[in-house]
Design a protein around this motif. Structure first.
Motif, PDB file in Angstrom:
ATOM      1  N   ALA A  42       0.807  -1.218   0.000  1.00 35.49           N
ATOM      2  CA  ALA A  42       0.000   0.000   0.000  1.00 35.49           C
ATOM      3  C   ALA A  42       0.839   1.268   0.000  1.00 35.49           C
ATOM      4  N   SER A  60      -3.118   3.405   2.449  1.00 34.72           N
ATOM      5  CA  SER A  60      -4.134   2.869   3.357  1.00 34.72           C
ATOM      6  C   SER A  60      -4.508   3.860   4.447  1.00 34.72           C
ATOM      7  N   THR A  61      -3.589   4.789   4.740  1.00 31.12           N
ATOM      8  CA  THR A  61      -3.843   5.781   5.790  1.00 31.12           C
ATOM      9  C   THR A  61      -3.823   7.209   5.268  1.00 31.12           C
TER      10      THR A  61
END
Length: 212
Positions: A42, A60-61
């Motif tokens: 990711a 992802s964040t």
């Protein structure tokens, strides 16, 4: 990143989301030219560009972090294999390969068999990384190929004992990195006639084997 018209660098990152389209106002931590970009899992990594800085974007964040390579690089090559990303070469002659392990979020340095610049790298899933050619000095080029195993957990032992491979043969079906076992404990070389030796690889004491 990149070199815009004229002698200037850029810190702009153009991000395209397949669901939402282009995302505005995304920037590197510093303006850079002739950098390398690579993705693993990711994460997207933007490295070098007349800099040692590596900006890491976690999709992802949606958060950024940063790290540093062992040296300043431009015109470098970047390759992802296994859980690792390899940064090598650049405009300066060097034998150092900066390695990022996404599984452990750690960095290490490998050493190529020959110092060179402007080399190429390639790989494909579950296979070694090949560092090919390059320039050893102005106007001097090489055909040397270094082979690096991405993870010493391959089911094929030959990938664990290539030119820069580190590890020991724990059985006929697998190789694993580390110094807890090895030839001194009766584990044989995986194949070939080259002898084992205890050397320093990636900053750790591992059983290493050179193959011509």
């Amino acid at each position: 990143g990149g070199n815009t018209a004229g002698p200037s660098a850029s810190n702009v990152v153009d991000v395209y989301d397949i669901f939402d389209g282009w995302k505005p106002n995304i920037y590197l931590s510093e303006a850079r030219a002739f950098l390398a970009a690579v993705s693993i899992g990711a994460k997207a990594l933007f490295a070098g560009g007349y800099s040692s800085k590596v900006d890491i974007y976690d999709t992802s964040t949606s958060l950024w972090s940063s790290a540093a390579m062992s040296q300043v690089r431009a015109y470098l090559t970047a390759m992802a294999a296994g859980t690792k990303v390899y940064f090598a070469g650049g405009n300066d002659v060097s034998s150092a390969v900066d390695v990022y392990d996404s599984g452990t979020n750690t960095w290490s340095v490998l050493t190529l068999s020959l110092s060179r610049s402007y080399l190429a790298s390639t790989s494909y899933p579950d296979q070694p990384v090949y560092f090919v050619g390059g320039s050893t000095s102005f106007g001097m080029y090489t055909s040397v190929i270094d082979v690096v195993t991405p993870d010493c957990t391959s089911s094929s032992c030959e990938y664990c004992v290539n030119r820069l491979g580190c590890g020991y043969c724990s059985s006929t079906s697998g190789c694993f990195s580390g110094s807890a076992n090895g030839p001194s404990n009766g584990q044989p070389p995986c194949s070939g006639s080259s002898s084992w030796s205890l050397s320093s690889c990636s900053g750790e004491s591992l059983y290493c084997r050179s193959v011509a």
